[in-house]
Design a protein around this motif. Structure first.
Motif, PDB file in Angstrom:
ATOM      1  N   LEU A  90       0.816  -1.216   0.000  1.00 39.04           N
ATOM      2  CA  LEU A  90       0.000   0.000   0.000  1.00 39.04           C
ATOM      3  C   LEU A  90       0.850   1.268   0.000  1.00 39.04           C
ATOM      4  O   LEU A  90       0.589   2.213  -0.756  1.00 39.04           O
ATOM      5  N   LEU A  94       0.653   5.060  -1.958  1.00 37.31           N
ATOM      6  CA  LEU A  94      -0.121   6.026  -1.186  1.00 37.31           C
ATOM      7  C   LEU A  94       0.727   7.193  -0.698  1.00 37.31           C
ATOM      8  O   LEU A  94       1.932   7.053  -0.460  1.00 37.31           O
ATOM      9  N   SER A  95       0.056   8.335  -0.521  1.00 35.10           N
ATOM     10  CA  SER A  95       0.685   9.540   0.014  1.00 35.10           C
ATOM     11  C   SER A  95      -0.224  10.130   1.076  1.00 35.10           C
ATOM     12  O   SER A  95      -1.403   9.758   1.192  1.00 35.10           O
ATOM     13  N   ASP A  98      -4.292  10.599   1.144  1.00 35.83           N
ATOM     14  CA  ASP A  98      -4.994   9.523   0.437  1.00 35.83           C
ATOM     15  C   ASP A  98      -5.884   8.743   1.405  1.00 35.83           C
ATOM     16  O   ASP A  98      -5.693   8.770   2.622  1.00 35.83           O
ATOM     17  N   ILE A 100      -8.251   4.910   1.979  1.00 37.03           N
ATOM     18  CA  ILE A 100      -8.415   3.490   1.643  1.00 37.03           C
ATOM     19  C   ILE A 100      -9.804   3.056   2.086  1.00 37.03           C
ATOM     20  O   ILE A 100     -10.331   3.560   3.084  1.00 37.03           O
ATOM     21  N   ILE A 122      -2.986   9.041   6.177  1.00 41.88           N
ATOM     22  CA  ILE A 122      -3.717   8.103   5.319  1.00 41.88           C
ATOM     23  C   ILE A 122      -4.922   7.590   6.089  1.00 41.88           C
ATOM     24  O   ILE A 122      -4.777   6.963   7.137  1.00 41.88           O
ATOM     25  N   LYS A 144      -7.723   5.825  -2.999  1.00 44.47           N
ATOM     26  CA  LYS A 144      -6.664   5.358  -3.896  1.00 44.47           C
ATOM     27  C   LYS A 144      -6.500   3.846  -3.895  1.00 44.47           C
ATOM     28  O   LYS A 144      -5.720   3.313  -4.699  1.00 44.47           O
ATOM     29  N   TYR A 229      -1.497   9.044  -8.804  1.00 47.23           N
ATOM     30  CA  TYR A 229      -0.470   8.348  -8.022  1.00 47.23           C
ATOM     31  C   TYR A 229       0.894   8.971  -8.346  1.00 47.23           C
ATOM     32  O   TYR A 229       1.724   8.377  -9.042  1.00 47.23           O
TER      33      TYR A 229
END
Length: 411
Positions: A90, A94-95, A98, A100, A122, A144, A229
């Motif tokens: 992940l 990811l940044s 972001d 989930i 996140i 994302k 991304y």
């Protein structure tokens, strides 16, 4: 090739350097080269070879190739543990900022990880079960990734990978599937639309309970839009290998979450009997579940039982099998503990996928740090016992659980 033949022969033909029929353990830290020019090319990915085991190792590479071939991916990266594999898979894309979407019926350690990720900006949205209806209202520009266990552990809910992946791809979102409890023997998620597949290979792939490890397999099918991304921007020149290139040359390499050569070797040896073991484990699990279903006072959960809400999916996606985990509810925490203490064959241990049957009380162990609400959504109650089925003779297992349950009645 059929499954067991493929296990032995796909992407593996021994060690070309020596003719060894099993890839040897290259238990070294570094690899020497004939010139600095050659080593420079190896470091810059312009020539094949190995430089340092944290970055790459022949024993580990052999295991990665076999797992990638088995899951029909374009490549794989092995990690020091299943949790390392989930984390690296992940964080590779990811940044901060972001979001989930994840199922609630996850392994407790994964839930804890997603809470840890909040410190890095996140956010995770948990839904009771990963389905199109559940995730559709949560889709926004910051989502994302969607993460799910194919067969929840220990909720034992099954994700309709075909339906969910088709919906997500229409929204430009990848599906990450933890297929540890399903294994490639029951389903190859990439063939059903999953984009990244993760395994805690400590479990069924290894099979003997002797090595901690994990692996990430990339399908190569997802179109990673670098505007969404941005961490993949400098890797887009690698096309379908962009995700793997960033993973191997970026965060995985820099964090140092590499798999040891010894554990890679043990996994490769265990992998070769995966099909035989899973056939026996699933058969035992179904028969033991049917026994529990006939016992008053015991509530059993197993996907391949006809009463399970996931029975149809187990037939369609998993070839009529339900995996090798069974959960039961004994009526109270005290009864659960007493039942476990009455058992003679199963070991009380926090693992799954061993050749031996293992039992655990999830609420007081692997879900100890979860809230009551999180436990309930994960299918964990004070009286829940998770059973990781082994390859013992089923008559012996049934007899042992029968006497353990009878002991409750006597008390």
């Amino acid at each position: 090739m059929n499954f067991n033949t493929e296990l032995l022969h796909s992407r593996f033909d021994g060690d070309q350097a020596t003719g060894a029929t099993v890839m040897p353990i290259y238990q070294v830290s570094a690899f020497a080269h004939e010139s600095p020019e050659k080593l420079e090319k190896v470091f810059d990915n312009k020539a094949p070879g190995f430089a340092y085991t944290r970055i790459g190792n022949p024993t580990v590479a052999s295991f990665e190739n076999r797992m990638s071939g088995l899951e029909k991916g374009i490549g794989a990266v092995a990690c020091a543990s299943g949790m390392a594999a989930v984390t690296m898979s992940l964080l590779n894309v990811l940044s901060s900022g972001d979001e989930i979407i994840a199922g609630s019926g996850l392994f407790g350690g994964t839930i804890d990880l997603f809470e840890d990720l909040s410190a890095f900006g996140i956010k995770t949205h948990f839904v009771d079960h990963i389905s199109v209806d559940a995730i559709k209202p949560l889709i926004n520009k910051n989502i994302k990734a969607v993460f799910a266990e194919l067969i929840g552990n220990p909720a034992l809910d099954i994700v309709d990978v075909d339906e969910v992946s088709a919906f997500l791809h229409s929204s430009g979102i990848p599906l990450f599937i933890d297929s540890t409890t399903a294994t490639p023997y029951l389903i190859r998620p990439i063939e059903h639309g999953a984009d990244v597949v993760i395994h805690s290979t400590s479990k069924y792939v290894n099979g003997g309970g002797n090595s901690i490890s994990g692996v990430i397999i990339d399908s190569g099918n997802f179109n990673w839009d670098t505007e969404r991304y941005p961490v993949l921007e400098k890797y887009k020149k690698y096309g379908k290998y962009a995700y793997l290139s960033r993973l191997r040359n970026g965060i995985w390499r820099n964090v140092g979450a590499c798999l040891s050569p010894m554990n890679a070797f043990m996994n490769s040896v265990g992998l070769e009997t995966l099909g035989l073991r899973m056939e026996r484990l699933c058969d035992n699990a179904l028969k033991l579940s049917k026994f529990f279903d006939s016992v008053a006072g015991i509530d059993v959960n197993y996907p391949a039982l006809q009463k399970s809400p996931y029975y149809e999916l187990s037939q369609r996606l998993l070839g009529g099998k339900g995996g090798a985990i069974v959960t039961i509810r004994a009526g109270s925490k005290e009864k659960a503990f007493q039942l476990m203490n009455n058992l003679k064959l199963p070991l009380i241990a926090t693992n799954i996928g061993d050749v031996r049957t293992l039992v655990i009380h999830p609420a007081s162990t692997i879900y100890l740090h979860s809230s009551p609400e999180q436990r309930e959504k994960a299918g964990v109650f004070d009286d829940t016992i998770r059973i990781s089925i082994g390859i013992e003779d089923i008559d012996d297992l049934i007899e042992d659980f029968a006497q353990a349950i009878e002991g409750l009645k006597e008390e």
